[in-house]
Motif scaffolding. Structure first.
Motif, PDB file in Angstrom:
ATOM      1  N   MET A 168       0.258  -0.534   0.373  1.00 42.26           N
ATOM      2  CA  MET A 168      -0.181   0.059   0.064  1.00 42.26           C
ATOM      3  C   MET A 168       1.103   1.701   0.394  1.00 42.26           C
ATOM      4  SD  MET A 168      -3.214   0.591   0.782  1.00 42.26           S
ATOM      5  CE  MET A 168      -4.370   1.744   1.299  1.00 42.26           C
ATOM      6  N   TYR A 169       1.498   1.415   0.854  1.00 41.66           N
ATOM      7  CA  TYR A 169       2.732   2.360   0.638  1.00 41.66           C
ATOM      8  C   TYR A 169       3.834   2.763  -0.323  1.00 41.66           C
ATOM      9  CZ  TYR A 169       7.127   5.317   2.200  1.00 41.66           C
ATOM     10  OH  TYR A 169       7.913   6.430   2.169  1.00 41.66           O
ATOM     11  N   LYS A 170       3.616   1.123  -1.180  1.00 45.00           N
ATOM     12  CA  LYS A 170       4.207   1.494  -2.238  1.00 45.00           C
ATOM     13  C   LYS A 170       4.077   1.722  -3.253  1.00 45.00           C
ATOM     14  CE  LYS A 170       8.216  -0.902  -4.260  1.00 45.00           C
ATOM     15  NZ  LYS A 170       8.121  -2.849  -4.709  1.00 45.00           N
ATOM     16  N   LYS A 171       2.603   2.363  -3.631  1.00 43.38           N
ATOM     17  CA  LYS A 171       1.869   2.422  -4.280  1.00 43.38           C
ATOM     18  C   LYS A 171       1.103   3.569  -4.283  1.00 43.38           C
ATOM     19  CE  LYS A 171      -3.405   1.239  -6.487  1.00 43.38           C
ATOM     20  NZ  LYS A 171      -4.092  -0.202  -6.665  1.00 43.38           N
ATOM     21  N   ALA A 172       0.884   4.030  -2.854  1.00 43.69           N
ATOM     22  CA  ALA A 172       1.262   5.764  -3.021  1.00 43.69           C
ATOM     23  C   ALA A 172       1.509   6.342  -2.930  1.00 43.69           C
ATOM     24  CB  ALA A 172       0.524   5.894  -1.094  1.00 43.69           C
ATOM     25  N   SER A 173       2.832   5.895  -2.487  1.00 44.06           N
ATOM     26  CA  SER A 173       4.370   6.501  -3.116  1.00 44.06           C
ATOM     27  C   SER A 173       4.546   7.189  -4.827  1.00 44.06           C
ATOM     28  CB  SER A 173       5.859   6.046  -2.435  1.00 44.06           C
ATOM     29  OG  SER A 173       7.148   6.259  -2.681  1.00 44.06           O
ATOM     30  N   LEU A 174       3.694   6.185  -5.242  1.00 41.60           N
ATOM     31  CA  LEU A 174       4.440   5.501  -6.967  1.00 41.60           C
ATOM     32  C   LEU A 174       3.286   7.369  -7.675  1.00 41.60           C
ATOM     33  CD1 LEU A 174       5.288   4.407  -9.453  1.00 41.60           C
ATOM     34  CD2 LEU A 174       3.831   3.285  -9.271  1.00 41.60           C
ATOM     35  N   ILE A 175       1.639   6.621  -6.699  1.00 46.48           N
ATOM     36  CA  ILE A 175       1.161   7.807  -7.438  1.00 46.48           C
ATOM     37  C   ILE A 175       1.416   9.209  -7.193  1.00 46.48           C
ATOM     38  CG2 ILE A 175      -1.145   8.569  -6.894  1.00 46.48           C
ATOM     39  CD1 ILE A 175      -2.283   5.635  -6.504  1.00 46.48           C
ATOM     40  N   ILE A 176       2.201   9.543  -5.997  1.00 42.12           N
ATOM     41  CA  ILE A 176       2.047  10.631  -5.115  1.00 42.12           C
ATOM     42  C   ILE A 176       3.939  11.436  -6.135  1.00 42.12           C
ATOM     43  CG2 ILE A 176       3.725  12.526  -3.714  1.00 42.12           C
ATOM     44  CD1 ILE A 176       2.209  10.930  -1.464  1.00 42.12           C
ATOM     45  N   THR A 177       4.762  10.493  -6.672  1.00 45.05           N
ATOM     46  CA  THR A 177       5.394  11.053  -7.661  1.00 45.05           C
ATOM     47  C   THR A 177       5.451  11.466  -9.037  1.00 45.05           C
ATOM     48  OG1 THR A 177       7.087  10.032  -6.217  1.00 45.05           O
ATOM     49  CG2 THR A 177       7.506  10.044  -8.749  1.00 45.05           C
ATOM     50  N   THR A 178       4.326  10.300  -9.472  1.00 49.58           N
ATOM     51  CA  THR A 178       3.620  10.624 -11.015  1.00 49.58           C
ATOM     52  C   THR A 178       3.292  11.944 -10.956  1.00 49.58           C
ATOM     53  OG1 THR A 178       3.402   8.425 -10.331  1.00 49.58           O
ATOM     54  CG2 THR A 178       1.901  10.061 -12.627  1.00 49.58           C
ATOM     55  N   VAL A 179       1.973  11.628  -9.858  1.00 48.87           N
ATOM     56  CA  VAL A 179       1.575  13.170  -9.837  1.00 48.87           C
ATOM     57  C   VAL A 179       2.508  14.846  -9.466  1.00 48.87           C
ATOM     58  CG1 VAL A 179       0.384  15.209  -8.179  1.00 48.87           C
ATOM     59  CG2 VAL A 179      -0.539  12.781  -8.900  1.00 48.87           C
ATOM     60  N   ILE A 180       3.648  15.145  -8.428  1.00 49.19           N
ATOM     61  CA  ILE A 180       4.462  16.066  -8.875  1.00 49.19           C
ATOM     62  C   ILE A 180       5.369  15.808 -10.175  1.00 49.19           C
ATOM     63  CG2 ILE A 180       6.752  15.906  -7.896  1.00 49.19           C
ATOM     64  CD1 ILE A 180       6.211  14.853  -4.686  1.00 49.19           C
ATOM     65  N   VAL A 181       5.586  14.304 -10.895  1.00 47.44           N
ATOM     66  CA  VAL A 181       6.167  14.514 -12.189  1.00 47.44           C
ATOM     67  C   VAL A 181       4.854  15.640 -13.141  1.00 47.44           C
ATOM     68  CG1 VAL A 181       7.161  13.390 -13.767  1.00 47.44           C
ATOM     69  CG2 VAL A 181       8.199  13.016 -11.729  1.00 47.44           C
ATOM     70  N   VAL A 182       3.708  15.012 -13.131  1.00 49.59           N
ATOM     71  CA  VAL A 182       3.336  14.887 -14.438  1.00 49.59           C
ATOM     72  C   VAL A 182       3.214  17.457 -14.113  1.00 49.59           C
ATOM     73  CG1 VAL A 182       0.699  15.425 -14.989  1.00 49.59           C
ATOM     74  CG2 VAL A 182       1.834  13.354 -15.036  1.00 49.59           C
ATOM     75  N   VAL A 183       2.731  17.550 -12.817  1.00 49.96           N
ATOM     76  CA  VAL A 183       2.368  18.571 -12.319  1.00 49.96           C
ATOM     77  C   VAL A 183       3.908  19.507 -12.733  1.00 49.96           C
ATOM     78  CG1 VAL A 183       2.728  20.333 -10.366  1.00 49.96           C
ATOM     79  CG2 VAL A 183       0.535  18.513 -10.380  1.00 49.96           C
ATOM     80  N   ALA A 184       4.718  19.082 -12.724  1.00 51.32           N
ATOM     81  CA  ALA A 184       6.004  19.568 -12.415  1.00 51.32           C
ATOM     82  C   ALA A 184       6.195  19.944 -14.342  1.00 51.32           C
ATOM     83  CB  ALA A 184       7.497  19.037 -12.056  1.00 51.32           C
ATOM     84  N   VAL A 185       6.173  18.508 -14.855  1.00 55.05           N
ATOM     85  CA  VAL A 185       6.454  19.326 -16.485  1.00 55.05           C
ATOM     86  C   VAL A 185       5.677  19.709 -17.112  1.00 55.05           C
ATOM     87  CG1 VAL A 185       5.866  17.820 -18.311  1.00 55.05           C
ATOM     88  CG2 VAL A 185       7.844  16.746 -16.898  1.00 55.05           C
TER      89      VAL A 185
END
Length: 127
Positions: free
Chosen positions: A1-18
Motif C-alpha cells: 500500500m505504501y509503495k502504491k501511494a508513493s508511486l502515485i504521489i511521485t507521478t503526480v509531482i512529475v506531471v505537475v512539474a512537466v
C-alpha cells in the motif's frame, strides 16, 4: 500500500512539474520588451504556401532589425507584419520565451526608455 501511494504521489509531482514547465515555456512571463526603429529596406517578402498550417502566420513581410531592451542591450529581432510599416517609426516588441515576438505596437520616441533611446540614436547615425 505504501509503495502504491508513493508511486502515485511521485507521478503526480512529475506531471505537475512537466506541465508547469511546458506552460511557462509557451505562455510564461514575457522575456522582455524591446524597441526598434522600422527600416523597410530590411524586410523580406514571405510567400504563403497555403495549406492547413501556414508557417508565415498570414504575414506578408518579415522584418529583421536590431532591437534594444530598457538597459540598451542589443538583440536581433525578427517579426512579421501584414503590411509595410511606417518607415522610421518606433515599435515596442513584446518577446516571450520560445515563441519570440508575440506583439508589436508603435510608440513615440519619448516613451522609449533612455538607454534604448541612446542605442537607437547611435544606430540611426551609424555609430
Amino acid at each position: 500500500m505504501y509503495k502504491k501511494a508513493s508511486l502515485i504521489i511521485t507521478t503526480v509531482i512529475v506531471v505537475v512539474a512537466v506541465g508547469g514547465f511546458g506552460w511557462w515555456m509557451l505562455f510564461g512571463a514575457p522575456e522582455g520588451r524591446y524597441y526598434v526603429q522600422v527600416d523597410n529596406a530590411k524586410t523580406q517578402e514571405l510567400e504563403s504556401k497555403g495549406g492547413v498550417i501556414d508557417p508565415t502566420g498570414g504575414m506578408a513581410l518579415q522584418y529583421t532589425l536590431p532591437a534594444y531592451d530598457e538597459n540598451g542591450v542589443q538583440r536581433e529581432m525578427t517579426f512579421g507584419a501584414e503590411r509595410e510599416l511606417r518607415d522610421d517609426a518606433y515599435l515596442r516588441l513584446t518577446v516571450m520565451p520560445v515563441r519570440g515576438v508575440t506583439e508589436w505596437a508603435e510608440v513615440q520616441y519619448d516613451d522609449i526608455p533612455a538607454k534604448a533611446q541612446e542605442r537607437l540614436a547611435q544606430e540611426q547615425h551609424g555609430e
